[in-house]
Design an enzyme around this catalytic site. Structure first.
Site, PDB file in Angstrom:
ATOM      1  CB  THR A 132       3.598  15.993  -2.326  1.00  0.00           C
ATOM      2  OG1 THR A 132       3.676  15.238  -3.528  1.00  0.00           O
ATOM      3  CG2 THR A 132       2.198  15.890  -1.764  1.00  0.00           C
ATOM      4  CD  GLU A 133       3.507  23.311  -1.230  1.00  0.00           C
ATOM      5  OE1 GLU A 133       4.549  23.934  -1.452  1.00  0.00           O
ATOM      6  OE2 GLU A 133       2.370  23.849  -1.233  1.00  0.00           O
ATOM      7  N   GLY A 137      -1.347  18.522  -2.363  1.00  0.00           N
ATOM      8  CA  GLY A 137      -1.229  17.188  -2.939  1.00  0.00           C
ATOM      9  C   GLY A 137      -0.568  17.219  -4.301  1.00  0.00           C
ATOM     10  CG  PHE A 162       2.615  12.292   1.669  1.00  0.00           C
ATOM     11  CD1 PHE A 162       2.421  11.547   2.823  1.00  0.00           C
ATOM     12  CD2 PHE A 162       1.581  13.085   1.215  1.00  0.00           C
ATOM     13  CE1 PHE A 162       1.205  11.579   3.497  1.00  0.00           C
ATOM     14  CE2 PHE A 162       0.368  13.134   1.887  1.00  0.00           C
ATOM     15  CZ  PHE A 162       0.182  12.379   3.022  1.00  0.00           C
ATOM     16  CD  GLU A 247       8.322  10.510  -9.029  1.00  0.00           C
ATOM     17  OE1 GLU A 247       9.193  11.138  -8.391  1.00  0.00           O
ATOM     18  OE2 GLU A 247       7.098  10.682  -8.854  1.00  0.00           O
ATOM     19  NE  ARG A 273      -2.397 -26.389  -2.016  1.00  0.00           N
ATOM     20  CZ  ARG A 273      -2.589 -27.047  -0.898  1.00  0.00           C
ATOM     21  NH1 ARG A 273      -1.747 -28.006  -0.525  1.00  0.00           N
ATOM     22  NH2 ARG A 273      -3.605 -26.747  -0.124  1.00  0.00           N
ATOM     23  CG  PHE A 343       0.459 -18.391  -3.281  1.00  0.00           C
ATOM     24  CD1 PHE A 343       1.536 -19.027  -2.683  1.00  0.00           C
ATOM     25  CD2 PHE A 343       0.615 -17.899  -4.568  1.00  0.00           C
ATOM     26  CE1 PHE A 343       2.747 -19.161  -3.345  1.00  0.00           C
ATOM     27  CE2 PHE A 343       1.814 -18.025  -5.236  1.00  0.00           C
ATOM     28  CZ  PHE A 343       2.891 -18.667  -4.636  1.00  0.00           C
ATOM     29  N   GLY A 344      -4.083 -19.023  -1.885  1.00  0.00           N
ATOM     30  CA  GLY A 344      -5.041 -19.396  -0.850  1.00  0.00           C
ATOM     31  C   GLY A 344      -4.573 -19.007   0.543  1.00  0.00           C
TER      32      GLY A 344
END
Length: 384
Positions: A132-133, A137, A162, A247, A273, A343-344
């Protein structure tokens, strides 16, 4: 060499890299919140990855590898994602496998393979690939970093952005322009960190995957021997296509393991819970979210399994790769957000680790080609 001293190689593999079971999980998961908050690469945990044999899975035994297949490697990385809560570390391990070692084994000269693969396989040499450049991108066909032939050398000028593992990398695989724009204008070079003219920038602070270091890399008048070229001049796009398929399959196999663990954790929480006199899993609003999480996990598994099998036997999987990345990355983000909701208030706290899952998951819809780029690719393949 920038890496910390590794643990000595042992006569046998100390754990099964395909399952990554305890007690090693305890070492990998120690102080994950603190490492994430500091955004530091955990060298001590890297030694655990080294001892596991995980990094050796896809490489030939003559270089110290395990001789595994592409799908073997996917299964091993799925196990890492299921066991290790430090997803940044896992992402760096996946990058270590695919960035230099995989293309070097497939396309490199024997002299280069014999010299560098043993250190890559053990993890003593940390690797990164620079694609990437800043200006281009994901537009790899318009890479602007150039390599100009001067006798037995190439002179490379330009910069990359990146680059995962760059701050700790010993070896870089560079994708650069050696001819006019187009699929036959790219070439690939293997470069060591201490090469004059190569500069690695400071680590970049980021939202997620914070223990996986990222930085800019620039090149100014950097001379690289022609013998360090991987494959023929102009073969860069072919090599890039080979690497990017793997990848995506490797990094999102890691994601599948992460999603499996998340589902198990949410199920346990929904059963224990209690609210209004009943487990929260008894309420339809929660139960349906968990059912959708299960569907997402199995859909991701199906796409990864089928696409990996096609790539392994050499079938055209261009559309499959794009669809797999969309399905898995977006399912990971969606299920992470659902886990916070289930999980709230506990899910909103950093100590629970659920919010870290959200931050990590967002990156998956961006790196290795954004979801939008993948949809454009699919549309193009459909003739649109």
């Amino acid at each position: 060499m920038t890496s910390a001293p590794s643990a000595p190689r042992t006569a046998g593999i100390e754990w099964d890299p395909y399952t990554l079971t305890a007690p090693w999980a305890d070492e990998l998961n120690q102080d994950v919140e603190e490492w994430d908050a500091r955004a530091e690469f955990p060298w001590e945990k890297w030694k655990v990855i080294q001892r596991s044999g995980l990094l050796a899975v896809p490489f030939a035994t003559q270089y110290g590898g395990r001789g595994g297949t592409l799908t073997d490697t996917m299964r091993a990385l799925e196990g890492l994602g299921r066991t290790c809560r430090d997803i940044g570390l896992g992402f760096s391990a996946s990058t270590q496998i695919v960035s230099v070692g995989v293309p070097l084994q497939a396309f490199g000269a024997e002299e280069l393979k014999s010299r560098f693969l043993p250190g890559i396989v053990t993890g003593d040499l940390v690797t990164a690939h620079a694609i990437t450049e800043p200006g281009n991108g994901s537009d790899a066909l318009n890479i602007s970093t150039t390599a100009t032939r001067h006798g037995d050398d190439y002179v490379i000028d330009g910069g990359k952005m990146f680059i995962t593992n760059a701050p700790i990398a010993d070896l870089f695989l560079l994708y650069v322009r050696t001819a006019e724009p187009g699929p036959f204008g790219l070439s690939v070079f293997l470069v060591e960190r201490d090469t004059p003219g190569l500069r690695v920038g400071e680590p970049l602070d980021k939202m997620g995957l914070r223990t996986s270091p990222l930085s800019e890399v620039t090149f100014e008048g950097m001379r690289v021997p022609a013998a360090r070229r991987i494959g023929q001049e102009g073969a860069g796009f072919l090599i890039l296509d080979y690497v990017m398929k793997r990848e995506i399959l490797f990094s999102f196999s890691l994601t599948l393991g992460e999603m499996e663990h998340r589902l198990e954790r949410v199920l346990g929480y929904a059963r224990s819970r209690r609210q209004f006199g009943a487990p929260i899993g008894a309420f339809q609003g929660v139960a349906h979210k968990i059912a959708d999480m299960k569907i997402a996990v199995e859909t991701a598994r199906k796409w990864l399994t089928d696409t990996g099998a096609k790539v392994e036997v050499g079938q055209d999987a261009t559309l499959d790769i794009a669809a797999t990345k969309i399905v898995v990355s977006e399912a990971n983000k969606r299920t992470a957000l659902d886990a916070v909701q289930i999980f709230g208030g506990q899910g909103y706290l950093t100590a629970t680790g659920i919010e870290r899952d959200v931050r990590n998951a967002i990156g998956g819809t961006i790196y290795s080609g954004t979801s939008e780029i993948q949809r454009n690719r699919i549309a193009s393949l459909l003739g649109l």
